[in-house]
Design an enzyme around this catalytic site. Structure first.
Site, PDB file in Angstrom:
ATOM      1  N   GLY A  79       0.830  -1.204   0.000  1.00 39.90           N
ATOM      2  CA  GLY A  79       0.000   0.000   0.000  1.00 39.90           C
ATOM      3  C   GLY A  79       0.858   1.245   0.000  1.00 39.90           C
ATOM      4  O   GLY A  79       2.048   1.195   0.337  1.00 39.90           O
TER       5      GLY A  79
ATOM      6  N   CYS B 174       5.341  -6.157   1.434  1.00 41.30           N
ATOM      7  CA  CYS B 174       5.723  -4.742   1.432  1.00 41.30           C
ATOM      8  C   CYS B 174       5.148  -4.023   2.648  1.00 41.30           C
ATOM      9  O   CYS B 174       5.597  -4.233   3.757  1.00 41.30           O
ATOM     10  CB  CYS B 174       5.294  -4.099   0.110  1.00 41.30           C
ATOM     11  SG  CYS B 174       6.225  -2.614  -0.284  1.00 41.30           S
ATOM     12  N   TYR B 175       4.119  -3.182   2.483  1.00 45.47           N
ATOM     13  CA  TYR B 175       3.501  -2.516   3.633  1.00 45.47           C
ATOM     14  C   TYR B 175       3.012  -3.555   4.639  1.00 45.47           C
ATOM     15  O   TYR B 175       3.145  -3.366   5.854  1.00 45.47           O
ATOM     16  CB  TYR B 175       2.332  -1.638   3.178  1.00 45.47           C
ATOM     17  CG  TYR B 175       1.618  -0.945   4.325  1.00 45.47           C
ATOM     18  CD1 TYR B 175       2.039   0.306   4.775  1.00 45.47           C
ATOM     19  CD2 TYR B 175       0.539  -1.547   4.973  1.00 45.47           C
ATOM     20  CE1 TYR B 175       1.402   0.933   5.842  1.00 45.47           C
ATOM     21  CE2 TYR B 175      -0.100  -0.937   6.031  1.00 45.47           C
ATOM     22  CZ  TYR B 175       0.328   0.302   6.463  1.00 45.47           C
ATOM     23  OH  TYR B 175      -0.296   0.921   7.530  1.00 45.47           O
TER      24      TYR B 175
ATOM     25  N   HIS C 141       7.589  -7.418  -4.039  1.00 46.95           N
ATOM     26  CA  HIS C 141       6.283  -7.838  -4.567  1.00 46.95           C
ATOM     27  C   HIS C 141       6.420  -9.159  -5.332  1.00 46.95           C
ATOM     28  O   HIS C 141       6.823  -9.162  -6.498  1.00 46.95           O
ATOM     29  CB  HIS C 141       5.717  -6.757  -5.485  1.00 46.95           C
ATOM     30  CG  HIS C 141       5.266  -5.536  -4.760  1.00 46.95           C
ATOM     31  ND1 HIS C 141       4.010  -5.430  -4.205  1.00 46.95           N
ATOM     32  CD2 HIS C 141       5.900  -4.378  -4.480  1.00 46.95           C
ATOM     33  CE1 HIS C 141       3.890  -4.250  -3.613  1.00 46.95           C
ATOM     34  NE2 HIS C 141       5.028  -3.595  -3.763  1.00 46.95           N
TER      35      HIS C 141
ATOM     36  N   GLU D 182       4.057 -10.891  -6.485  1.00 46.14           N
ATOM     37  CA  GLU D 182       2.951 -11.043  -7.436  1.00 46.14           C
ATOM     38  C   GLU D 182       3.242 -10.486  -8.827  1.00 46.14           C
ATOM     39  O   GLU D 182       2.537 -10.813  -9.797  1.00 46.14           O
ATOM     40  CB  GLU D 182       1.672 -10.380  -6.882  1.00 46.14           C
ATOM     41  CG  GLU D 182       1.709  -8.871  -6.766  1.00 46.14           C
ATOM     42  CD  GLU D 182       2.302  -8.348  -5.463  1.00 46.14           C
ATOM     43  OE1 GLU D 182       2.000  -7.193  -5.102  1.00 46.14           O
ATOM     44  OE2 GLU D 182       3.069  -9.085  -4.818  1.00 46.14           O
TER      45      GLU D 182
ATOM     46  N   ASP E 196     -17.079  -8.950 -21.781  1.00 45.15           N
ATOM     47  CA  ASP E 196     -17.790  -9.055 -20.505  1.00 45.15           C
ATOM     48  C   ASP E 196     -19.293  -9.180 -20.701  1.00 45.15           C
ATOM     49  O   ASP E 196     -19.921 -10.133 -20.224  1.00 45.15           O
ATOM     50  CB  ASP E 196     -17.476  -7.851 -19.609  1.00 45.15           C
ATOM     51  CG  ASP E 196     -15.988  -7.596 -19.478  1.00 45.15           C
ATOM     52  OD1 ASP E 196     -15.212  -8.534 -19.688  1.00 45.15           O
ATOM     53  OD2 ASP E 196     -15.592  -6.447 -19.184  1.00 45.15           O
TER      54      ASP E 196
ATOM     55  N   LYS F  52     -10.387 -11.046 -16.041  1.00 44.64           N
ATOM     56  CA  LYS F  52     -10.613 -10.996 -17.490  1.00 44.64           C
ATOM     57  C   LYS F  52     -10.215 -12.306 -18.167  1.00 44.64           C
ATOM     58  O   LYS F  52     -10.939 -12.816 -19.022  1.00 44.64           O
ATOM     59  CB  LYS F  52      -9.832  -9.824 -18.087  1.00 44.64           C
ATOM     60  CG  LYS F  52      -9.986  -9.657 -19.584  1.00 44.64           C
ATOM     61  CD  LYS F  52     -11.320  -9.060 -19.986  1.00 44.64           C
ATOM     62  CE  LYS F  52     -11.303  -7.554 -19.833  1.00 44.64           C
ATOM     63  NZ  LYS F  52     -12.553  -6.941 -20.371  1.00 44.64           N
TER      64      LYS F  52
END
Length: 508
Positions: A51, A78-79, A165, A167, A223, A364
């Site tokens: 964050g 991280c945060y 990170h 991810e 979508d 998605k």
């Protein structure tokens, strides 16, 4: 499942995606979620996201500390790592400089979080504070040249943290680190299955709708198309799909929609021609935000007028995806922007309708898998993102009938050439932009003073960051020649070589 508590990171939805890619279900809740709501989810593990805030500032975001007493493994990113350190008595200080980007990490000792990962590799850092002193019973398990505590563990309390990170794709073994936390520490099971998800949604929609009618705004995008076909399977003719032609769509869009959904899927459809109305409302408007608001409001008005003609409607179906839900979470504090993502915002309240959002927990790429399983054609399944306001925000300046004609023709040539060459399915997005300037040219031995068209082709995995595509010069030359020769009113084509950041993908 794995639960992610969101502290406002731009990468939060990526954590959820990475977990899903490992066939484990994941959900995101705000950082300040109630313990009761967390326990309802029965998570195998909890991840605290990064964050933009600092744990050193007053009123910095914190989650309920009782989370650490649940016996559920926790990974701070991280945060999230700095918060763990602070809560348990560690010392956090401001770094002499912010560390952002690629850094080489070194593993201190053998540990479960970095199991089967090389002793050194590259990770992606994004932080200003650093942990100077670890809490008691915490052990440092990795470092970089500038950060002595780049990862830690307290196995007895099942607490782990990484300063980087895992991810993002820039972290070499990020997926393996997450895999170790998910399977070796949290002992989650591979149980996320899209086929069973579709069957479940069909049964759920039938149970909810019963004998009522459902309306759906069908645009032709991945979508809304997936939602429409899925609901057709669930409720048949009780679904009424409304297609609004606002004049801001790509060339031949209405005809393609009629062909695919009217003929192939036999959807119960209504087509509204509102081109003149939208153009009239946009006359003289140049501000992009004002354009968006006008188009959004007008769409709701047109859609509502048509929807009121249909009897027995109690539900509105929308193609909301999980990133929209995450960005709309009621997080107070860390997130720099909170977005509202109702496709036809305001309509459910106005008409007293209940929402049906069968894709609201999907990303998605997952929606594309479902679209494929529903036998939607490749041109829909692999369709590139197209903005809600349509070509209005790809025309810089005022939207007029003539300027729309120019952009539609140029855009059609670009997409057609991209598909013929195979590039269309290899990139994230490709489109033309009409610039509000004219330049001097020479055509047929005569001086011209005509419009400039810009071409934007980018590569991305999620749209959060993007890089311009290194298209071969001969291909760009062919595109330029064809657009200038075939689109009346254009005498120059330029190529946008800006990445995101610092630019955005769309120009407006």
């Amino acid at each position: 499942m794995i639960l992610i508590l969101d502290f406002g990171s731009q990468y939060t939805h990526l954590i959820a995606r990475r977990v899903r890619e490992l066939k484990v279900y994941s959900e995101v809740l705000p950082y300040n979620a109630e313990i009761a709501d967390i326990l309802k989810k029965e998570p195998s593990g909890i991840i605290l996201s990064g964050g933009p805030a600092s744990v050193l500032t007053k009123n910095s975001p914190v989650c309920d500390p009782y989370i650490y007493n649940l016996g559920i493994p926790v990974l701070g990113v991280c945060y999230g790592m700095q918060l763990l350190a602070k809560v348990f008595g560690g010392k956090i200080v401001r770094g002499s400089s912010r560390e952002y980007g690629r850094a080489k990490i070194f593993i201190n000792k053998k540990n479960i979080l970095f199991n089967n990962i090389p002793k050194s590799s590259y990770v992606w850092m994004s932080h200003g504070d650093r942990i100077k002193t670890l809490p008691k019973e915490f052990m440092g398990i990795a470092h970089t040249e500038s950060v002595s505590n780049a990862a830690f563990e307290d196995p007895s309390r099942k607490l782990y943290g990484v300063q980087f990170h895992p991810e993002v794709v820039h972290t070499q073994f990020g997926k393996e680190i997450l895999k170790n936390f998910i399977f070796n520490i949290s002992h989650a099971k591979k149980s996320w299955n899209l086929k069973s998800f579709v069957k479940g949604q069909i049964l759920e929609v039938r149970k909810k709708v019963k004998n009522s009618n459902v309306i759906c705004g069908l645009s032709g995008g991945i979508d809304s198309s997936t939602v429409a076909v899925l609901l057709k399977k669930a409720v048949g003719k009780k679904l009424v799909s409304i297609f609004v032609d606002n004049g801001l769509l790509r060339k031949g869009e209405k005809e393609r929609i009629k062909d695919i959904f009217g003929k192939k899927f036999s959807l119960n459809m209504r087509f509204i021609d509102a081109r003149d109305v939208f153009l009239k409302k946009l006359k003289g408007v140049v501000n992009p935000e004002k354009k968006r608001k006008i188009i959004g409001k007008e769409f709701i008005d047109v859609f509502e007028k048509e929807a009121r003609k249909i009897k027995g409607v109690k539900f509105l179906a929308q193609g909301t995806l999980y990133p929209d839900v995450i960005e709309s979470l009621p997080v107070k504090g860390p997130s720099s922007t909170i977005k509202s993502h109702h496709n036809v915002g305001g309509l459910p309240e106005k008409m007293n309708l209940s929402l049906i959002e069968p894709l609201r927990y999907l990303f998605k790429d997952e929606a594309r898998v479902i679209a494929k399983s529903l036998n939607l054609p490749d041109e829909i399944v692999h369709r590139q993102p197209f903005p809600g306001p349509g070509l209005a925000i790809r025309i810089i300046g005022e939207v007029t009938e003539e300027r729309l004609r120019i952009l539609k023709e140029a855009d059609w040539i670009l997409i057609d050439e991209m598909k013929k060459s195979g590039f269309y399915y290899k990139v994230w997005q490709s489109f033309a932009i009409l610039i509000p300037i004219k330049t001097v040219g020479v055509m047929g031995d005569k001086r011209t003073y005509e419009n400039v068209v810009a071409i934007r082709i980018v590569e991305s995995s999620d749209g959060m960051t993007a890089d311009f595509t290194r298209i071969p010069y001969q291909y760009l030359e062919r595109l330029s020649t064809k657009i200038v020769n075939e689109v009346k009113g254009v005498n120059r084509v330029v190529y946008d070589i800006t990445s995101k950041p610092p630019g955005t993908i769309e120009w407006e």
